[in-house]
Design a protein around this motif. Structure first.
Motif, short mmCIF file in Angstrom:
data_model
loop_
_atom_site.label_atom_id
_atom_site.label_comp_id
_atom_site.label_asym_id
_atom_site.label_seq_id
_atom_site.Cartn_x
_atom_site.Cartn_y
_atom_site.Cartn_z
N THR A 163 63.02 37.39 11.95
CA THR A 163 61.63 37.44 12.29
C THR A 163 61.21 35.81 12.87
OG1 THR A 163 61.70 36.51 10.48
CG2 THR A 163 60.67 38.65 10.34
N TYR A 164 62.22 34.41 12.33
CA TYR A 164 62.10 33.33 13.50
C TYR A 164 62.63 34.07 14.92
CZ TYR A 164 63.16 29.16 14.75
OH TYR A 164 63.24 27.68 16.00
N LEU A 165 63.36 34.46 15.01
CA LEU A 165 63.63 34.66 16.48
C LEU A 165 63.04 35.43 17.60
CD1 LEU A 165 67.24 35.49 16.15
CD2 LEU A 165 66.52 33.92 16.98
N LEU A 166 62.49 36.87 16.83
CA LEU A 166 60.97 37.45 17.35
C LEU A 166 60.19 36.20 17.62
CD1 LEU A 166 60.80 40.51 15.03
CD2 LEU A 166 61.17 40.15 17.61
N TYR A 167 59.68 35.68 16.66
CA TYR A 167 58.79 34.26 16.98
C TYR A 167 59.32 33.32 18.53
CZ TYR A 167 56.33 30.67 16.84
OH TYR A 167 55.45 29.28 16.86
N VAL A 168 60.16 32.84 18.34
CA VAL A 168 60.74 31.73 19.21
C VAL A 168 61.19 31.76 20.26
CG1 VAL A 168 61.66 29.96 17.45
CG2 VAL A 168 63.63 31.81 18.79
N THR A 169 61.48 33.65 21.09
CA THR A 169 61.97 34.26 22.06
C THR A 169 60.74 34.70 22.72
OG1 THR A 169 62.33 36.16 20.94
CG2 THR A 169 64.43 34.65 21.25
N GLY A 170 59.59 34.72 22.49
CA GLY A 170 58.20 34.93 22.77
C GLY A 170 58.41 36.63 23.12
N ILE A 171 59.61 37.16 21.79
CA ILE A 171 59.10 38.88 21.68
C ILE A 171 57.38 38.76 21.01
CG2 ILE A 171 59.61 40.73 20.55
CD1 ILE A 171 63.04 39.66 21.31
N TRP B 20 47.01 35.63 5.42
CA TRP B 20 48.57 35.29 6.06
C TRP B 20 48.98 37.16 6.41
CZ3 TRP B 20 52.91 36.90 4.81
CH2 TRP B 20 53.27 37.03 3.75
N ALA B 21 48.79 37.90 5.46
CA ALA B 21 49.34 38.91 5.17
C ALA B 21 48.51 39.81 6.69
CB ALA B 21 49.39 39.85 4.06
N THR B 22 47.57 39.71 6.53
CA THR B 22 46.26 40.21 7.92
C THR B 22 46.84 39.91 9.15
OG1 THR B 22 44.09 38.55 7.70
CG2 THR B 22 44.55 40.17 6.39
N LEU B 23 47.20 39.00 9.13
CA LEU B 23 48.26 38.63 10.29
C LEU B 23 49.72 39.08 11.10
CD1 LEU B 23 46.17 35.26 11.13
CD2 LEU B 23 45.69 37.32 11.67
N LEU B 24 50.22 39.95 10.47
CA LEU B 24 51.75 40.21 10.85
C LEU B 24 52.36 40.15 12.01
CD1 LEU B 24 52.42 41.17 7.26
CD2 LEU B 24 53.17 39.03 8.61
N SER B 25 51.06 40.99 12.79
CA SER B 25 51.45 41.21 14.04
C SER B 25 51.69 40.48 14.92
CB SER B 25 50.12 41.79 14.56
OG SER B 25 48.95 41.58 14.36
N ASN B 26 51.52 39.38 14.33
CA ASN B 26 51.66 37.74 15.19
C ASN B 26 53.21 37.37 14.59
OD1 ASN B 26 48.72 37.84 16.57
ND2 ASN B 26 48.70 37.92 14.97
N GLY B 27 53.81 36.95 15.75
CA GLY B 27 55.02 35.90 15.27
C GLY B 27 55.12 34.90 15.15
N PHE C 102 52.87 34.35 11.85
CA PHE C 102 53.15 34.70 10.52
C PHE C 102 54.04 35.81 10.11
CE2 PHE C 102 48.98 32.68 11.42
CZ PHE C 102 48.62 31.87 10.46
N LEU C 103 54.59 36.50 10.67
CA LEU C 103 55.49 37.80 10.46
C LEU C 103 56.71 36.44 9.76
CD1 LEU C 103 56.49 40.44 10.73
CD2 LEU C 103 57.33 40.45 13.17
N ASN C 104 57.34 35.23 10.12
CA ASN C 104 58.29 34.28 9.72
C ASN C 104 57.84 34.69 8.13
OD1 ASN C 104 59.86 33.15 11.86
ND2 ASN C 104 57.57 32.21 12.07
N PHE C 105 56.87 34.47 7.40
CA PHE C 105 56.15 34.34 6.21
C PHE C 105 56.63 35.29 5.10
CE2 PHE C 105 51.84 31.91 6.69
CZ PHE C 105 53.17 30.98 8.24
N LEU C 106 57.33 37.00 5.86
CA LEU C 106 57.34 37.72 5.32
C LEU C 106 59.14 37.66 4.22
CD1 LEU C 106 57.49 40.88 7.46
CD2 LEU C 106 56.24 40.26 4.84
N GLY C 107 59.70 36.51 4.82
CA GLY C 107 61.01 36.27 4.23
C GLY C 107 60.26 35.49 2.98
N ILE C 108 60.14 34.61 3.79
CA ILE C 108 59.09 33.81 2.64
C ILE C 108 58.84 34.76 1.31
CG2 ILE C 108 58.10 31.54 1.82
CD1 ILE C 108 58.38 30.32 5.20
N ALA C 109 57.74 35.50 1.10
CA ALA C 109 57.37 35.81 0.83
C ALA C 109 58.06 36.90 -0.36
CB ALA C 109 56.17 36.66 0.93
#
Length: 139
Positions: free
Chosen positions: A33-41, A74-81, A83-90
């Motif tokens: 999820t971090y890679l999805l975020y930092v690469t801009g995907i 934050w769970a309502t914003l999982l379509s954004n890179g 906030f998607l990072n929070f899944l692993g933490i959760a």
């Protein structure tokens, strides 16, 4: 993970295996999820320019100015890179709850009702704490 040569009861081995595989799964999920975020995907909810702008300011100002929800919002914003990072933490945060469920069932199967009740109460307490119903600290 193979069953080690130990005298530990089967439910303790099952608990340890769930934690072992769950931790590695959580770390892998955080990496993906971090890679999805930092690469801009996946586009972030809060742009990096805004993150930099608010870096040294109070978190309350950041939350208010960027309309960022608190608690489980934050769970309502999982379509954004970002906030998607929070899944692993959760996943890592909830792993103990998940691991206690088969332990509770194993104790019930062994008719060890005292430990089954303790394990079940542990699940309830952890779920209650994670729910956000009671707040404390900096919340």
């Amino acid at each position: 993970m193979n069953k080690p040569d130990t005298n530990a009861p089967a439910e303790q081995i099952a608990y340890a295996n769930i934690l072992f595989y769950g931790c590695w799964s959580g770390l892998a999920l955080m990496l993906v999820t971090y890679l999805l975020y930092v690469t801009g995907i996946m586009d972030p909810y809060v742009s990096m320019d805004n993150v930099i702008k608010y870096w040294g300011l109070p978190v309350g100002q950041y939350l208010a100015d960027n309309n960022v929800p608190t608690g489980w919002g934050w769970a309502t914003l999982l379509s954004n890179g970002d906030f998607l990072n929070f899944l692993g933490i959760a996943l890592l945060g909830g792993l103990t709850i998940v691991a206690y469920i088969p332990v509770t069932l194993a104790y019930l199967k062994k008719k060890d009702f005292v430990f089954a009740i303790i394990a079940f109460l542990e699940v309830l307490v952890l779920c209650f704490a994670a729910s956000g119903i009671v707040g404390g600290g900096a919340h």
